[in-house]
Design an enzyme around this catalytic site. Structure first.
Site, PDB file in Angstrom:
ATOM      1  N   SER A 196       0.918  -1.360   0.092  1.00  0.00           N
ATOM      2  CA  SER A 196      -0.116   0.128   0.086  1.00  0.00           C
ATOM      3  C   SER A 196       0.762   1.291   0.097  1.00  0.00           C
ATOM      4  O   SER A 196       2.009   1.181   0.674  1.00  0.00           O
ATOM      5  CB  SER A 196      -0.743  -0.177   1.420  1.00  0.00           C
ATOM      6  OG  SER A 196      -1.373   0.975   1.583  1.00  0.00           O
ATOM      7  N   TYR A 243      -1.864  -0.117  10.513  1.00  0.00           N
ATOM      8  CA  TYR A 243      -2.183  -0.934   9.153  1.00  0.00           C
ATOM      9  C   TYR A 243      -0.906  -0.671   8.484  1.00  0.00           C
ATOM     10  O   TYR A 243      -0.436  -1.811   7.757  1.00  0.00           O
ATOM     11  CB  TYR A 243      -3.289  -0.144   8.774  1.00  0.00           C
ATOM     12  CG  TYR A 243      -3.540  -0.639   7.060  1.00  0.00           C
ATOM     13  CD1 TYR A 243      -4.055  -1.692   6.850  1.00  0.00           C
ATOM     14  CD2 TYR A 243      -3.143   0.220   6.253  1.00  0.00           C
ATOM     15  CE1 TYR A 243      -4.221  -2.156   5.537  1.00  0.00           C
ATOM     16  CE2 TYR A 243      -3.359   0.205   4.914  1.00  0.00           C
ATOM     17  CZ  TYR A 243      -3.860  -1.268   4.480  1.00  0.00           C
ATOM     18  OH  TYR A 243      -4.060  -1.536   3.151  1.00  0.00           O
ATOM     19  N   LYS A 261       1.879  -3.657   6.668  1.00  0.00           N
ATOM     20  CA  LYS A 261       2.333  -3.650   5.319  1.00  0.00           C
ATOM     21  C   LYS A 261       3.814  -3.904   5.124  1.00  0.00           C
ATOM     22  O   LYS A 261       4.324  -4.585   4.350  1.00  0.00           O
ATOM     23  CB  LYS A 261       1.748  -2.810   4.482  1.00  0.00           C
ATOM     24  CG  LYS A 261       0.281  -2.832   4.311  1.00  0.00           C
ATOM     25  CD  LYS A 261      -0.318  -4.047   3.527  1.00  0.00           C
ATOM     26  CE  LYS A 261      -1.659  -3.993   3.360  1.00  0.00           C
ATOM     27  NZ  LYS A 261      -2.268  -5.309   2.912  1.00  0.00           N
TER      28      LYS A 261
END
Ligand code: NAD
Ligand code: UFG
Length: 348
Positions: A135, A159, A163
């Site tokens: 991302s 989050y 990643k």
């Protein structure tokens, strides 16, 4: 034809990518816990393809990637059935950025531990080709310049940190396995829209947090007003700029990524997946109203914690390495996304 395991394959990006892969002739083994999706997306994919021939090309197993026994059985069965899994596209994960701020452990456990289980079983069955859903939220971009793959990595949410952790784990696997794996981390910018049929699209099971699904819900009246988070950003119209990419262009990038991995020597590569074109919140809202002939009432409100003014991809690397370039513009994103929402106000 090669059999590809798609984790998280009934979700938004997963279902569109399954469609694109089936059109290219791949066999698919899809797994999903359906924590944020419906397996009805698979029947819709089949409906779009309109051919019984595809029924035999997809198998779906409901389950969780953190369940190693479940994963093991799937790999073993694929060998027994002479349809060995040769590559993986790994979408499965939780993705609500703001939720991750309040439930970091849930994100680490699901996204990182889940990925570790998957990579372990892949190694056991000598399946060493993987495209991973990373991302743009891993970058720390405070400038108004496009982001390169080599730009600073400094995610500001759990989050984004998960990643980065998964990318790092994959790099470690690559380096310690005599460079025998083929690994592509695709760093998505902002996917929006839906397949042009209006039969599949984004289907958030809880209240949406992202701009585009909210705009769609304001357009159909289920949300009364859009709040635009800030109008004094250092951009042309004061609202933040993002690199929106049509979901089918993103889906096709996965096909091109897989083709690239299979054709080339083992390697570990990071690729930005964006159009390289920036669109502000206000421009997107105006375009949506113009293309779809509808009203989006909005008001300005306070900035959202952690937002950035400008997140646009430098996409030279992906367009030079893969046989891929984005083909669909912002008008088409708005038209296709609205068609999905109009036809399916309650999701699948
Ligand atoms: P999505 O929620 O629609 O799809 C993710 C799928 O994974 C869902 O179907 C969910 O049920 C499944 N899943 C979650 N945890 C699982 C587990 N432990 N085991 C099995 N299945 C599980 O989200 P999406 O937008 O399709 O995103 C797909 C991937 O792309 C995610 O990893 C996400 O972080 C990443 N990504 C998305 C965006 C975006 O804007 N949509 C941007 C960058 C990266
Ligand atoms: N926005 C509003 N009002 C809203 C929602 C969003 O003004 O109700 C604005 C945000 O401030 C932001 C822009 O719209 O400037 C886009 O916001 P999104 O939440 O749609 O997307 P983000 O760029 O914040 O993040 C998304 C995904 C991440 C992904 C990232 C990649 O949520 O998972 O894109 O760039 F990593």
């Amino acid at each position: 034809m090669k059999n590809i395991l798609i984790t998280g394959g009934t979700g938004y990006i997963g279902s569109h990518t399954c469609l694109a892969l089936l059109k290219r002739g791949f066999n698919l083994t899809i797994i999903d816990s359906n924590i944020n999706s419906s397996s009805l997306s698979i029947s819709r994919v089949k409906k779009i393809l309109k051919d019984e021939y595809y029924d035999e090309k997809i198998v779906f197993f409901k389950g969780d990637i953190r369940d190693k026994k479940f994963l093991d059985e799937i790999f073993l069965n694929s060998i027994k059935q002479n349809n060995r899994i040769q590559g993986v596209i790994h979408f499965a994960g939780l993705k609500a950025v703001s939720e991750s701020l309040f439930q970091p452990l849930v994100y680490w456990e699901n996204n990182v531990y889940g990925s570790i289980c998957l990579f372990e079983i892949m190694g056991k069955y000598d399946c060493k080709n993987i495209v991973f859903s990373s991302s743009a939220s891993i970058y720390k971009n405070n400038s108004l310049k496009p982001i390169l793959e080599t730009s600073e990595i400094k995610p500001c949410t759990p989050y984004g940190q998960t990643k980065v952790a998964i990318e790092n784990i994959l790099e470690g696997i690559f380096k310690t396995s005599s460079n025998s794996w083929r690994i592509a981390n695709l760093r998505y910018f902002n996917p929006i829209g839906a397949h042009e049929s209006g039969l599949i699209g984004e289907n958030p099971l809880s209240t949406p947090n992202n701009l585009f699904p909210i705009v769609c819900r304001v357009a159909d009246g289920s949300i009364c007003e859009l709040q635009i988070f800030g109008n004094d950003w250092p951009t042309n119209d004061g609202t933040p700029v993002r690199d929106y990419i049509h979901i089918m262009d993103l889906a096709e990038a996965h096909c091109a990524g897989l083709d690239f991995l299979f054709k080339n020597k083992p390697q570990f590569i990071n690729l930005n997946v964006g159009t390289g074109i920036g669109t502000s919140v206000l421009e997107l809202v105006n375009k949506f109203m113009e293309v779809n002939n509808c009203r989006i009432p909005y008001k300005y409100s306070q900035k959202r914690l952690g937002d950035l003014p400008f997140v646009v991809a430098e996409n030279k690397l992906i367009t030079s390495i893969l046989e891929w370039r984005p083909k669909r513009n912002i008008e088409q994103m708005c038209r296709d996304g609205w068609q999905w929402q109009k036809n399916n106000p309650n999701g699948f």
